[in-house]
Design a protein around this motif. Structure first.
Motif, PDB file in Angstrom:
ATOM      1  N   LEU A 158       3.045   4.225  -0.612  1.00  0.00           N
ATOM      2  CA  LEU A 158       3.629   5.500  -1.040  1.00  0.00           C
ATOM      3  C   LEU A 158       2.707   6.674  -0.750  1.00  0.00           C
ATOM      4  O   LEU A 158       3.179   7.807  -0.577  1.00  0.00           O
ATOM      5  N   VAL A 159       1.411   6.426  -0.662  1.00  0.00           N
ATOM      6  CA  VAL A 159       0.454   7.512  -0.438  1.00  0.00           C
ATOM      7  C   VAL A 159       0.794   8.277   0.842  1.00  0.00           C
ATOM      8  O   VAL A 159       0.698   9.510   0.877  1.00  0.00           O
ATOM      9  N   VAL A 160       1.195   7.574   1.892  1.00  0.00           N
ATOM     10  CA  VAL A 160       1.410   8.225   3.188  1.00  0.00           C
ATOM     11  C   VAL A 160       2.581   9.210   3.133  1.00  0.00           C
ATOM     12  O   VAL A 160       2.407  10.405   3.417  1.00  0.00           O
ATOM     13  N   PRO A 161       3.808   8.788   2.789  1.00  0.00           N
ATOM     14  CA  PRO A 161       4.887   9.785   2.726  1.00  0.00           C
ATOM     15  C   PRO A 161       4.696  10.815   1.616  1.00  0.00           C
ATOM     16  O   PRO A 161       5.117  11.972   1.769  1.00  0.00           O
ATOM     17  N   ALA A 185      -5.538   8.303   6.579  1.00  0.00           N
ATOM     18  CA  ALA A 185      -5.291   6.875   6.780  1.00  0.00           C
ATOM     19  C   ALA A 185      -6.393   6.203   7.581  1.00  0.00           C
ATOM     20  O   ALA A 185      -6.593   4.988   7.470  1.00  0.00           O
ATOM     21  N   ALA A 186      -7.116   6.971   8.385  1.00  0.00           N
ATOM     22  CA  ALA A 186      -8.152   6.406   9.248  1.00  0.00           C
ATOM     23  C   ALA A 186      -9.508   6.365   8.571  1.00  0.00           C
ATOM     24  O   ALA A 186     -10.545   6.397   9.237  1.00  0.00           O
ATOM     25  N   THR A 187      -9.517   6.296   7.241  1.00  0.00           N
ATOM     26  CA  THR A 187     -10.774   6.164   6.497  1.00  0.00           C
ATOM     27  C   THR A 187     -10.812   4.809   5.811  1.00  0.00           C
ATOM     28  O   THR A 187      -9.769   4.276   5.397  1.00  0.00           O
ATOM     29  N   GLY A 188     -12.003   4.280   5.660  1.00  0.00           N
ATOM     30  CA  GLY A 188     -12.152   3.031   4.930  1.00  0.00           C
ATOM     31  C   GLY A 188     -11.741   3.169   3.485  1.00  0.00           C
ATOM     32  O   GLY A 188     -11.199   2.228   2.884  1.00  0.00           O
ATOM     33  N   MET A 189     -11.981   4.341   2.893  1.00  0.00           N
ATOM     34  CA  MET A 189     -11.604   4.560   1.495  1.00  0.00           C
ATOM     35  C   MET A 189     -10.115   4.344   1.309  1.00  0.00           C
ATOM     36  O   MET A 189      -9.676   3.679   0.357  1.00  0.00           O
ATOM     37  N   PHE A 190      -9.306   4.892   2.210  1.00  0.00           N
ATOM     38  CA  PHE A 190      -7.859   4.716   2.086  1.00  0.00           C
ATOM     39  C   PHE A 190      -7.456   3.281   2.390  1.00  0.00           C
ATOM     40  O   PHE A 190      -6.744   2.649   1.607  1.00  0.00           O
ATOM     41  N   TRP A 191      -7.895   2.752   3.530  1.00  0.00           N
ATOM     42  CA  TRP A 191      -7.393   1.446   3.961  1.00  0.00           C
ATOM     43  C   TRP A 191      -7.799   0.340   2.989  1.00  0.00           C
ATOM     44  O   TRP A 191      -7.015  -0.568   2.718  1.00  0.00           O
ATOM     45  N   LEU A 192      -8.989   0.440   2.450  1.00  0.00           N
ATOM     46  CA  LEU A 192      -9.474  -0.608   1.556  1.00  0.00           C
ATOM     47  C   LEU A 192      -8.951  -0.464   0.139  1.00  0.00           C
ATOM     48  O   LEU A 192      -8.613  -1.463  -0.506  1.00  0.00           O
ATOM     49  N   TYR A 193      -8.849   0.771  -0.356  1.00  0.00           N
ATOM     50  CA  TYR A 193      -8.701   0.932  -1.800  1.00  0.00           C
ATOM     51  C   TYR A 193      -7.471   1.702  -2.270  1.00  0.00           C
ATOM     52  O   TYR A 193      -7.319   1.917  -3.472  1.00  0.00           O
ATOM     53  N   SER A 194      -6.590   2.119  -1.381  1.00  0.00           N
ATOM     54  CA  SER A 194      -5.403   2.818  -1.886  1.00  0.00           C
ATOM     55  C   SER A 194      -4.434   1.861  -2.561  1.00  0.00           C
ATOM     56  O   SER A 194      -3.565   2.291  -3.327  1.00  0.00           O
ATOM     57  N   GLN A 195      -4.532   0.550  -2.290  1.00  0.00           N
ATOM     58  CA  GLN A 195      -3.768  -0.418  -3.073  1.00  0.00           C
ATOM     59  C   GLN A 195      -4.420  -0.616  -4.447  1.00  0.00           C
ATOM     60  O   GLN A 195      -3.737  -0.682  -5.469  1.00  0.00           O
ATOM     61  N   LEU A 196      -5.722  -0.697  -4.434  1.00  0.00           N
ATOM     62  CA  LEU A 196      -6.458  -0.911  -5.681  1.00  0.00           C
ATOM     63  C   LEU A 196      -6.304   0.288  -6.610  1.00  0.00           C
ATOM     64  O   LEU A 196      -6.095   0.146  -7.820  1.00  0.00           O
ATOM     65  N   MET A 200      -2.630   6.978  -6.709  1.00  0.00           N
ATOM     66  CA  MET A 200      -2.760   8.153  -5.855  1.00  0.00           C
ATOM     67  C   MET A 200      -1.422   8.560  -5.241  1.00  0.00           C
ATOM     68  O   MET A 200      -1.104   9.749  -5.130  1.00  0.00           O
ATOM     69  N   GLY A 201      -0.603   7.588  -4.818  1.00  0.00           N
ATOM     70  CA  GLY A 201       0.693   7.928  -4.249  1.00  0.00           C
ATOM     71  C   GLY A 201       1.583   8.637  -5.255  1.00  0.00           C
ATOM     72  O   GLY A 201       2.285   9.601  -4.919  1.00  0.00           O
ATOM     73  N   LEU A 202       1.565   8.182  -6.501  1.00  0.00           N
ATOM     74  CA  LEU A 202       2.378   8.827  -7.533  1.00  0.00           C
ATOM     75  C   LEU A 202       1.865  10.227  -7.845  1.00  0.00           C
ATOM     76  O   LEU A 202       2.661  11.153  -8.064  1.00  0.00           O
ATOM     77  N   ILE A 203       0.542  10.405  -7.871  1.00  0.00           N
ATOM     78  CA  ILE A 203      -0.016  11.738  -8.120  1.00  0.00           C
ATOM     79  C   ILE A 203       0.391  12.702  -7.010  1.00  0.00           C
ATOM     80  O   ILE A 203       0.782  13.848  -7.268  1.00  0.00           O
TER      81      ILE A 203
END
Length: 523
Positions: A158-161, A185-196, A200-203
């Motif tokens: 959900l973070v992307v849209p 999306a091309a950061t390790g912070m996003f790819w590794l931890y946006s599920q964890l 963030m997507g809801l915010i």
């Protein structure tokens, strides 16, 4: 598909504003073209509207492509066992919650907060959205850790849209929007931890709806409903979600005053907060919550210099150098643009308070500073938008294509390279090894050595974890198994002790074999 707040062309045509004008001019009191006004029937207006709709279609196709790329690289993780990483440690807790809910029922599992055998004290330190989603997906056929990984997978996507929706609500053009979202999306912070860090997507989604509602005097019903649903879910998701919702709600109130929209959205936020507090206080109690807060804020014995060095190391590991260079420039640019100034001030202040105020949490966890991606994507969208509006169309299009290629390479390097291997796939070897072996027939503890927070071991072996040492060796049964890091083998364990089996950098030892090599310990 149209965005909250309509397209850029619609905004400039209907409101009489120029791109870059302040947020104050977007407020309901300043809008022109009130309900009942007649749209411009001229061919030029029709052509502009058609061009904007066509740009929206292509823009959303681009966002869908980014989302699909992220989903494709995340999908294999749904089949991985929980292991020796942050994902394994945190979602093993949710797996224990779900299993205990299914076995003990709602009340017996402390409303899905029971995480025994890891701990006999229920864990309810956070709002309950993911617990609710886990219970829902737990109704799917079969059983396994995939049930607790689906909700963070979807919330992470959900973070992307949602980020794109926010940038479009701020009247950022499509090329800068795509580049800014791709940069995130091309950061390790996003790819590794946006599920964890699933809030963030809801915010971002709540932020997009609030920005849109501030600009529309008579918003459509669907937009109000979206804002209410998003407000409720955000306040049920996390403490940061509650904090952001409070500020965004006041921001909406400042623009609209008390009306049906602010009352509906505010009521949704209040409901979410009340349910969250009822869950947290009712299950954990104020004393436990207070002790956790104290631990996050003052539980560490590190110096200010050690703290700063640790944050620098985390940032350089999870954010590319080019991102760290561009971000401060973009933040300054965003603060000079009136329509994004307030939002960036609030989000930057929150990141500072979150990292520094809860300093022990940010010292321990490398993902703690993840909210920086929120002001990051907005600031970069503004910076790229300012650049695009000052160069010819063919230059911006060419630069956008070049940026897309470069970001695709950067994304692939993270998702398919050493970052994914070190942070995701190698730690899963530990879970794969534990899954393959049952504990000893009389084993009463899940013994580990050099393994941090082994909640996933407790989940697979259904035993409380404990650290093996010479002092407790006599308490174990001869056939007890011990999980350890082969690259961090402790000195008191002789090299002659045979390894039962190994998977990657993880291995299993048998207590009887250690005792045979240490006759004195057996006595």
């Amino acid at each position: 598909m149209t965005m909250p707040g309509s397209s850029t062309a619609d905004q400039t045509t209907n409101t009489g504003e120029q791109p870059g004008d302040g947020a104050d001019k977007h407020s309901p009191e300043r809008r022109t073209g009130q309900p009942g006004s007649r749209p411009d029937p001229s061919p030029a207006a029709d052509h502009t509207g058609a061009s904007a709709r066509r740009a929206d279609r292509w823009g959303w196709l681009g966002i869908a492509a980014i989302t699909a790329a992220v989903a494709a690289t995340w999908a294999p993780q749904l089949a991985l066992p929980l292991g020796d990483n942050h994902v394994g440690r945190i979602f093993a807790r949710h797996a224990l919650h779900l299993r205990n809910l299914q076995e003990k029922g709602l009340v017996g599992s402390s409303f899905s907060a029971d995480w025994s055998p890891y701990s006999n004290q229920a864990y309810a330190h956070h709002p309950p959205l993911v617990n609710m989603l886990d219970a829902t997906f737990g109704l799917l056929p079969g059983s396994g850790t995939y049930e607790v990984l689906i909700s963070p997978f979807l919330l992470g996507l959900l973070v992307v849209p949602a980020a794109a929706a926010l940038l479009r609500a701020f009247a950022i053009a499509w090329i800068p929007t795509l580049v800014a979202v791709g940069t995130m999306a091309a950061t390790g912070m996003f790819w590794l931890y946006s599920q964890l860090t699933f809030d963030m997507g809801l915010i971002l989604a709540l932020s997009a709806t609030i920005v849109a509602l501030r600009k529309r005097a008579d918003p459509p019903r669907w937009l109000v409903v979206c804002a209410c649903v998003t407000a409720l879910l955000t306040t049920l998701a996390s403490w940061p979600g509650i904090g952001f919702a409070a500020v965004l709600g006041l921001w909406l109130l400042a623009a609209r005053r008390l009306d049906r929209v602010t009352v509906a959205v505010g009521a949704s936020m209040v409901l979410g907060v009340l349910v969250s507090l009822a869950f947290i206080v009712g299950v954990s109690g104020l004393e436990d919550l207070t002790s956790q807060t104290e631990f996050r804020t003052a539980g560490g014995g590190f110096t200010a210099r050690q703290f700063l060095v640790r944050q620098r190391d985390y940032a350089t590991e999870l954010l590319p150098t080019w991102y760290l260079v561009i971000f401060p420039i973009a933040a300054v640019a965003g603060l000079f643009v009136r329509r994004t100034r307030f939002y960036l001030v609030v989000t930057l202040a929150f990141v500072g308070a979150w990292v520094i105020g809860l300093n022990n949490g940010s010292f321990i966890h490398d993902y703690w500073a993840y909210p920086v991606l929120i002001p990051g994507v907005v600031a970069m969208g503004v910076l790229f938008d300012l650049i695009v509006r000052r160069v010819p169309t063919w230059v911006s299009a060419s630069a956008g294509i070049a940026a897309g290629v470069g970001l695709s390479v950067a994304f692939g390097t993270i998702a398919l390279g050493s970052t994914a291997r070190d942070y995701v796939y190698e730690p899963a070897d530990a879970g794969r090894l534990i899954e393959a072996y049952a504990p000893g027939p009389q084993q009463q503890r899940a013994w580990v050595m050099n393994i941090s927070t082994p909640r996933w071991v407790a989940y697979y072996w259904d035993l409380p974890p404990a650290v093996m040492s010479p002092d407790v060796l006599s308490q174990a049964q001869p056939d007890d198994l011990i999980l350890f890091r082969t690259d961090l083998r402790q000195g008191w364990v002789p090299e002659s002790v045979p390894v039962v089996d190994a998977e990657g950098r993880y291995g299993l030892l048998r207590v009887a074999d250690i005792r045979a090599a240490l006759p004195a310990a057996a006595d």
